[in-house]
Design a protein around this motif. Structure first.
Motif, PDB file in Angstrom:
ATOM      1  N   ILE A 173      16.201   3.609  -3.951  1.00 17.13           N
ATOM      2  CA  ILE A 173      15.118   3.275  -4.872  1.00 17.13           C
ATOM      3  C   ILE A 173      15.077   1.763  -5.168  1.00 17.13           C
ATOM      4  CG2 ILE A 173      16.329   3.610  -7.068  1.00 17.13           C
ATOM      5  CD1 ILE A 173      13.809   5.457  -7.776  1.00 17.13           C
ATOM      6  N   ASN A 174      16.161   1.063  -4.850  1.00 15.52           N
ATOM      7  CA  ASN A 174      16.197  -0.391  -5.050  1.00 15.52           C
ATOM      8  C   ASN A 174      15.775  -1.178  -3.805  1.00 15.52           C
ATOM      9  OD1 ASN A 174      17.221  -0.138  -7.718  1.00 15.52           O
ATOM     10  ND2 ASN A 174      19.226   0.359  -6.828  1.00 15.52           N
ATOM     11  N   THR A 175      15.358  -0.454  -2.758  1.00 17.68           N
ATOM     12  CA  THR A 175      14.913  -1.124  -1.530  1.00 17.68           C
ATOM     13  C   THR A 175      13.815  -2.133  -1.860  1.00 17.68           C
ATOM     14  OG1 THR A 175      15.427   0.846  -0.239  1.00 17.68           O
ATOM     15  CG2 THR A 175      13.899  -0.714   0.761  1.00 17.68           C
ATOM     16  N   SER A 176      13.950  -3.347  -1.340  1.00 18.17           N
ATOM     17  CA  SER A 176      12.975  -4.378  -1.707  1.00 18.17           C
ATOM     18  C   SER A 176      11.677  -4.226  -0.911  1.00 18.17           C
ATOM     19  CB  SER A 176      13.575  -5.771  -1.526  1.00 18.17           C
ATOM     20  OG  SER A 176      13.927  -5.937  -0.177  1.00 18.17           O
ATOM     21  N   ILE A 177      10.601  -4.658  -1.552  1.00 14.60           N
ATOM     22  CA  ILE A 177       9.258  -4.516  -0.990  1.00 14.60           C
ATOM     23  C   ILE A 177       8.640  -5.902  -0.851  1.00 14.60           C
ATOM     24  CG2 ILE A 177       6.934  -3.602  -1.482  1.00 14.60           C
ATOM     25  CD1 ILE A 177       9.046  -1.477  -0.824  1.00 14.60           C
ATOM     26  N   SER A 178       7.989  -6.119   0.297  1.00 12.28           N
ATOM     27  CA  SER A 178       7.295  -7.392   0.505  1.00 12.28           C
ATOM     28  C   SER A 178       5.794  -7.138   0.551  1.00 12.28           C
ATOM     29  CB  SER A 178       7.720  -8.022   1.832  1.00 12.28           C
ATOM     30  OG  SER A 178       9.120  -8.109   1.910  1.00 12.28           O
ATOM     31  N   SER A 179       5.053  -8.213   0.357  1.00 13.82           N
ATOM     32  CA  SER A 179       3.594  -8.106   0.391  1.00 13.82           C
ATOM     33  C   SER A 179       3.160  -7.544   1.750  1.00 13.82           C
ATOM     34  CB  SER A 179       2.987  -9.491   0.177  1.00 13.82           C
ATOM     35  OG  SER A 179       1.606  -9.357  -0.007  1.00 13.82           O
ATOM     36  N   GLY A 180       2.248  -6.596   1.717  1.00 15.88           N
ATOM     37  CA  GLY A 180       1.722  -6.025   2.953  1.00 15.88           C
ATOM     38  C   GLY A 180       2.498  -4.831   3.477  1.00 15.88           C
ATOM     39  N   ASP A 181       3.622  -4.499   2.829  1.00 14.03           N
ATOM     40  CA  ASP A 181       4.391  -3.326   3.277  1.00 14.03           C
ATOM     41  C   ASP A 181       3.573  -2.043   3.113  1.00 14.03           C
ATOM     42  OD1 ASP A 181       6.628  -4.677   4.055  1.00 14.03           O
ATOM     43  OD2 ASP A 181       7.819  -4.215   2.270  1.00 14.03           O
ATOM     44  N   GLU A 182       3.815  -1.100   4.008  1.00 16.61           N
ATOM     45  CA  GLU A 182       3.177   0.207   3.872  1.00 16.61           C
ATOM     46  C   GLU A 182       4.229   1.232   3.478  1.00 16.61           C
ATOM     47  OE1 GLU A 182      -0.228   1.280   6.427  1.00 16.61           O
ATOM     48  OE2 GLU A 182       0.925   3.080   6.864  1.00 16.61           O
ATOM     49  N   ILE A 183       4.003   1.858   2.343  1.00 16.22           N
ATOM     50  CA  ILE A 183       4.973   2.810   1.795  1.00 16.22           C
ATOM     51  C   ILE A 183       4.397   4.215   1.926  1.00 16.22           C
ATOM     52  CG2 ILE A 183       6.206   3.488  -0.320  1.00 16.22           C
ATOM     53  CD1 ILE A 183       5.557   0.440  -1.180  1.00 16.22           C
ATOM     54  N   SER A 184       5.211   5.141   2.426  1.00 13.86           N
ATOM     55  CA  SER A 184       4.751   6.529   2.552  1.00 13.86           C
ATOM     56  C   SER A 184       5.601   7.436   1.680  1.00 13.86           C
ATOM     57  CB  SER A 184       4.885   7.027   3.992  1.00 13.86           C
ATOM     58  OG  SER A 184       4.059   6.286   4.840  1.00 13.86           O
ATOM     59  N   THR A 195       0.838  -1.194   0.000  1.00 13.13           N
ATOM     60  CA  THR A 195       0.000   0.000   0.000  1.00 13.13           C
ATOM     61  C   THR A 195       0.874   1.246   0.000  1.00 13.13           C
ATOM     62  OG1 THR A 195      -1.576  -1.203   1.362  1.00 13.13           O
ATOM     63  CG2 THR A 195      -1.879   1.171   1.218  1.00 13.13           C
ATOM     64  N   VAL A 196       0.507   2.238  -0.809  1.00 15.24           N
ATOM     65  CA  VAL A 196       1.220   3.516  -0.800  1.00 15.24           C
ATOM     66  C   VAL A 196       0.293   4.596  -0.270  1.00 15.24           C
ATOM     67  CG1 VAL A 196       2.401   5.260  -2.191  1.00 15.24           C
ATOM     68  CG2 VAL A 196       2.593   2.864  -2.820  1.00 15.24           C
ATOM     69  N   ARG A 197       0.796   5.349   0.698  1.00 16.22           N
ATOM     70  CA  ARG A 197       0.030   6.514   1.175  1.00 16.22           C
ATOM     71  C   ARG A 197       0.352   7.699   0.281  1.00 16.22           C
ATOM     72  NH1 ARG A 197      -1.892   5.971   6.422  1.00 16.22           N
ATOM     73  NH2 ARG A 197      -2.254   8.192   6.421  1.00 16.22           N
TER      74      ARG A 197
END
Lengths: 410, 93
Positions: free
Chosen positions: B72-83, B4-6
């Motif tokens: 910008i290459n930081t890895s993202i997992s399912s359910g992460d919250e991005i602001s 999810t992105v805020r």
């Protein structure tokens, strides 16, 4: 009256109507208040300023609020002291201390907060909120009381006790965030998208930031209408550093003083020096840090105005100093013992940096220097440790006194 | 996977007022491309033409600034919250 034209983006120059807004929607750059300086120049002279009130409001024409709407608890026009004793120790003939720790809530924060509170009322807000490393929240709480506004303050939970009391006493709603200042700041930024409050250093930031310019005006006026050769300013977000310079520059632009540019030095503590570090590596991009410093009022690891502070360092040929943590307390004591001024840890960082600048030959004996002391020492007592070396206990009789007197080490 | 992105207020004109978006991607760079697919025009608001993030855009994954990870290459997992947070919000001693 106020001579505000509009808001302008400091990065891309996009313009916006005057409103509680701090971010450019095109490039995310910070917005700044733009004034009609032709008008100001016609209305203002040294005489009109000198005849004004003995407070920051003597410079109201340069501020984004109508003076009739000002919330004034007595902020500004603080002493500029010729520090002859400290100067003698450091080898400086013209060292001045701008003692801004004598403001109503004992820090320079009363300047920006006076502006913001007045402006929040103009905009019709009912709640004043802030995220703070301590000094700001005391000021927001006090001004909120005076303006009959509800106040919410958010702060990192490890703050000094006296800073917490210094806000709670005004009846503010206190929210200790489990995290550091940068965590609290990120959180409040998201909160400000939801709650229609005047967040002092978020949506109100363009107006808030203007208040610190008055420090620049004051030192120039107090030096007899001239800029010093050097300013030594503490750095947290970098905003104070840029705004002192802006104040001096505006007086030059309005021909109130001659065009002479002081070297604007920045003082950061070793445990949190992202701006000084970026400057030293010749970068304008700030690499954020996790702060670990006793100077908690300077513990901002992700400084919002870092790039602009670096611009000021470059424009004015200033130096970015990094004060060793183990010098900060000694510097606080040095200022207290020589000039009778007890400052908080941020002031210790300034004095340590001043010493460094002199040692490195960057400030000469006959040059005029202003060191900015922005907060009061009683706010950071626990950082002072136990100062026991000059205390003894004594029975209330002469013989007991004669005995303990010989125990003094000095 | 989905995170999810805020969306901060300054970007909501591009998202038709939406304050959150569900995105796909294994890294921040991919998340930004995913956002661009959903809301054409959003990428140039937050990135330079080179693809680098703009100076005044801070990105947090679960509250942690990506500059402490891989940018910008930081890895993202399912359910992460991005602001996405404007850098100029707050930040004055």
């Amino acid at each position: 009256m106020s001579y505000v034209l509009n808001l302008i983006c400091r990065e891309c120059g996009a313009e916006y109507p005057t409103q509680p807004l701090n971010v450019c929607e095109f490039c995310f750059g910070p917005l700044e208040v733009q004034y009609d300086f032709d008008q100001i120049k016609n209305k203002v002279s040294r005489k009109t300023i000198s005849n004004g009130p003995n407070s920051m409001w003597r410079y109201s024409q340069f501020l984004p609020v109508d003076i009739e709407n000002s919330i004034d608890i007595g902020t500004g026009f603080t002493p500029l002291i010729h520090a002859k004793n400290l100067g003698k120790q450091l080898g400086l003939d013209y060292l001045y201390i701008k003692n801004d720790s004598v403001n109503p809530t004992f820090s320079f924060k009363d300047r920006p907060v006076a502006i913001t509170t007045s402006k929040a009322l103009e905009f019709g807000f009912e709640v004043l909120a802030c995220v703070s490393t301590g000094n700001l929240m005391g000021s927001v709480a006090a001004h909120g009381s005076k303006a009959n506004l509800d106040t919410y303050v958010f702060y990192p939970q490890d703050l000094e006790v006296s800073k917490i009391f210094g806000a709670a006493v005004y009846g503010s709603k206190m929210i200790a965030i489990e995290g550091n200042y940068d965590d609290a700041n990120r959180f409040c930024s998201e909160l400000s998208d939801i709650y229609p409050w005047a967040f002092v250093n978020i949506n109100m930031r363009p107006f808030y930031a203007e208040g610190s310019k008055t420090l620049g005006y004051e030192i120039v006026e107090q030096l007899g209408w001239k800029a010093p050769d050097h300013c030594v300013v503490p750095g947290a977000s970098g905003e104070l550093h840029t705004k002192v310079w802006k104040g001096i520059q505006e007086f030059i632009d309005c021909e109130l003083i001659e065009n002479s540019i002081p070297k604007m030095h920045l003082a950061q503590p070793e445990g949190c020096s992202p701006i000084s570090s970026a400057f030293k590596s010749k970068s304008r991009q700030i690499q954020p840090v996790k702060p670990s410093t006793i100077a908690k009022s300077l513990a901002i690891g992700n400084p919002a105005s870092g790039p602009f502070s670096i611009d000021v360092l470059n424009q004015t040929h200033g130096s970015a100093e990094i004060a060793a943590e183990d010098t900060i307390i000694d510097s606080i004591k040095l200022l207290a013992e020589t000039e009778g001024i007890f400052t908080e840890t941020a002031g210790g960082v300034v004095i340590s940096s001043l010493k460094e600048l002199v040692t490195k030959g960057k400030i000469k004996k006959d040059e005029t220097v202003v060191a900015f002391i922005t907060g009061n020492g009683l706010k950071t007592l626990e950082s002072m440790g136990e100062i026991k070396e000059n205390t003894v206990s004594c029975m209330p009789n002469i013989s007991s006194f004669d005995r303990v007197k010989s125990n003094f080490k000095f | 996977m989905s995170a999810t992105v805020r969306i901060p207020t300054p970007l909501r004109k591009v998202t038709n007022g939406a304050d959150k978006a569900s995105v796909e991607g294994n890294s921040i760079a991919e998340v930004i491309d995913s956002l661009e697919n959903t809301f054409p025009g959003i990428k140039k608001r937050i990135c330079e033409e080179s693809g680098e993030l703009r100076s005044f855009v801070n990105v947090f994954v679960n509250g942690e600034d990506i500059r402490f990870s891989d940018g910008i290459n930081t890895s993202i997992s399912s359910g992460d919250e991005i602001s996405l947070v404007p850098a100029v919000a707050g930040g004055k001693d």
